[in-house]
Scaffold this motif. Sequence first.
Motif, PDB file in Angstrom:
ATOM      1  N   PHE A 213       0.839  -1.202   0.000  1.00  0.00           N
ATOM      2  CA  PHE A 213       0.000   0.000   0.000  1.00  0.00           C
ATOM      3  C   PHE A 213       0.876   1.255   0.000  1.00  0.00           C
ATOM      4  CE2 PHE A 213      -2.896  -2.862   2.615  1.00  0.00           C
ATOM      5  CZ  PHE A 213      -3.799  -3.093   1.575  1.00  0.00           C
ATOM      6  N   THR A 214       0.524   2.204  -0.848  1.00  0.00           N
ATOM      7  CA  THR A 214       1.154   3.529  -0.797  1.00  0.00           C
ATOM      8  C   THR A 214       0.124   4.619  -0.516  1.00  0.00           C
ATOM      9  OG1 THR A 214       0.940   3.779  -3.199  1.00  0.00           O
ATOM     10  CG2 THR A 214       3.009   2.844  -2.363  1.00  0.00           C
ATOM     11  N   GLY A 215      -1.132   4.246  -0.413  1.00  0.00           N
ATOM     12  CA  GLY A 215      -2.172   5.207  -0.106  1.00  0.00           C
ATOM     13  C   GLY A 215      -3.533   4.556  -0.135  1.00  0.00           C
ATOM     14  N   GLY A 216      -4.538   5.305   0.309  1.00  0.00           N
ATOM     15  CA  GLY A 216      -5.913   4.814   0.321  1.00  0.00           C
ATOM     16  C   GLY A 216      -6.449   4.663   1.729  1.00  0.00           C
ATOM     17  N   ARG A 217      -7.764   4.560   1.821  1.00  0.00           N
ATOM     18  CA  ARG A 217      -8.433   4.392   3.109  1.00  0.00           C
ATOM     19  C   ARG A 217      -9.529   3.347   2.960  1.00  0.00           C
ATOM     20  NH1 ARG A 217      -7.325   9.111   6.323  1.00  0.00           N
ATOM     21  NH2 ARG A 217      -9.054   8.605   7.700  1.00  0.00           N
ATOM     22  N   VAL A 218      -9.666   2.517   3.990  1.00  0.00           N
ATOM     23  CA  VAL A 218     -10.692   1.470   4.010  1.00  0.00           C
ATOM     24  C   VAL A 218     -11.404   1.518   5.353  1.00  0.00           C
ATOM     25  CG1 VAL A 218     -11.109  -1.034   4.080  1.00  0.00           C
ATOM     26  CG2 VAL A 218      -9.571  -0.075   2.363  1.00  0.00           C
ATOM     27  N   LYS A 219     -12.727   1.396   5.312  1.00  0.00           N
ATOM     28  CA  LYS A 219     -13.533   1.345   6.535  1.00  0.00           C
ATOM     29  C   LYS A 219     -13.952  -0.100   6.785  1.00  0.00           C
ATOM     30  CE  LYS A 219     -16.198   4.744   7.370  1.00  0.00           C
ATOM     31  NZ  LYS A 219     -17.282   5.762   7.254  1.00  0.00           N
ATOM     32  N   LEU A 220     -13.796  -0.542   8.022  1.00  0.00           N
ATOM     33  CA  LEU A 220     -14.196  -1.889   8.432  1.00  0.00           C
ATOM     34  C   LEU A 220     -15.307  -1.809   9.461  1.00  0.00           C
ATOM     35  CD1 LEU A 220     -10.736  -3.669   9.005  1.00  0.00           C
ATOM     36  CD2 LEU A 220     -12.130  -3.649   6.919  1.00  0.00           C
ATOM     37  N   VAL A 221     -16.229  -2.777   9.408  1.00  0.00           N
ATOM     38  CA  VAL A 221     -17.249  -2.930  10.440  1.00  0.00           C
ATOM     39  C   VAL A 221     -17.205  -4.372  10.932  1.00  0.00           C
ATOM     40  CG1 VAL A 221     -19.682  -2.769  11.051  1.00  0.00           C
ATOM     41  CG2 VAL A 221     -18.728  -1.189   9.373  1.00  0.00           C
ATOM     42  N   LEU A 222     -17.029  -4.546  12.225  1.00  0.00           N
ATOM     43  CA  LEU A 222     -16.927  -5.854  12.865  1.00  0.00           C
ATOM     44  C   LEU A 222     -18.238  -6.191  13.561  1.00  0.00           C
ATOM     45  CD1 LEU A 222     -15.384  -8.308  14.120  1.00  0.00           C
ATOM     46  CD2 LEU A 222     -14.599  -6.714  15.902  1.00  0.00           C
ATOM     47  N   TYR A 223     -18.775  -7.388  13.294  1.00  0.00           N
ATOM     48  CA  TYR A 223     -20.039  -7.836  13.884  1.00  0.00           C
ATOM     49  C   TYR A 223     -19.768  -9.033  14.798  1.00  0.00           C
ATOM     50  CZ  TYR A 223     -21.819  -5.141   9.923  1.00  0.00           C
ATOM     51  OH  TYR A 223     -22.061  -4.143   9.004  1.00  0.00           O
ATOM     52  N   THR A 224     -20.163  -8.909  16.064  1.00  0.00           N
ATOM     53  CA  THR A 224     -19.930  -9.985  17.025  1.00  0.00           C
ATOM     54  C   THR A 224     -21.115 -10.182  17.957  1.00  0.00           C
ATOM     55  OG1 THR A 224     -18.876  -8.460  18.591  1.00  0.00           O
ATOM     56  CG2 THR A 224     -17.420  -9.649  17.078  1.00  0.00           C
ATOM     57  N   LEU A 225     -21.163 -11.357  18.558  1.00  0.00           N
ATOM     58  CA  LEU A 225     -22.028 -11.633  19.693  1.00  0.00           C
ATOM     59  C   LEU A 225     -21.145 -11.717  20.926  1.00  0.00           C
ATOM     60  CD1 LEU A 225     -24.474 -14.373  18.356  1.00  0.00           C
ATOM     61  CD2 LEU A 225     -25.110 -12.076  19.103  1.00  0.00           C
TER      62      LEU A 225
END
Length: 231
Positions: A213-225
């Motif tokens: 990676f040299t750039g960029g943005r990523v959004k993560l969403v974590l789903y748990t019980l």
Amino acid sequence: MSETTPLLALPLLAAAQAQKHVTHNEALTLLDAATQLAVLDRTRTTPPGAPVNGDRHLVAAGASGDWAGHAGQIALYDGGWRFLGPRAGWRAFVAAERLDLIHDGTGWSDLLAGTPSGGAVALRAVEEELVLAGSFVASAMVIPNRAICLGVASRTVTAITGATSYGVGIAGETTKFGGTLGIAAGASNVGVIGPQAFYADTPLRITAAGGSFTGGRVKLVLYTLAFTAPA
């Protein structure tokens, strides 16, 4: 006879009272605040600088200033701050987190179900946006110890450079929640897995493919019980 109602503490009119409209309007204001209860947030310990009439906040622990002594209560702005003390069974929507809370008579929680001695289960979704650099980026979010992970969703927020694709996973399973994911802005994935229990806090990671990676943005969403043992 009490001067207020037993549940919402709405002021009652007294016999032969003068200026009945004042008491009546106060009761309507409190009822308006408690009905379809939704608060802006639940993390503030001091009032916002420019509140608007009708704003509601769930006062956080350690509150000071005009909110001192009102932790866990609903702060309503109506030309000044007034407070509603919750009771068991009250529900509130927290707009900043898109989260539903319920009051158990002691405090607020996001539990789906519970037992009299404190056993409980909660369905949780948390998110983080990561700036990408290098061969992989570890998330500050972790799959909690003794929780069941249901999946991780991802979205490329700004176009990724350096890599030709990426994977979302954990150490040793770098594409557990999706591989060869798109680098263009707007590309998304919902990485659902068979419900899996984890027995240690396990960080998520985004791993580059086809280069670093040299750039960029990523959004993560974590789903748990998540689960709580009884007292």
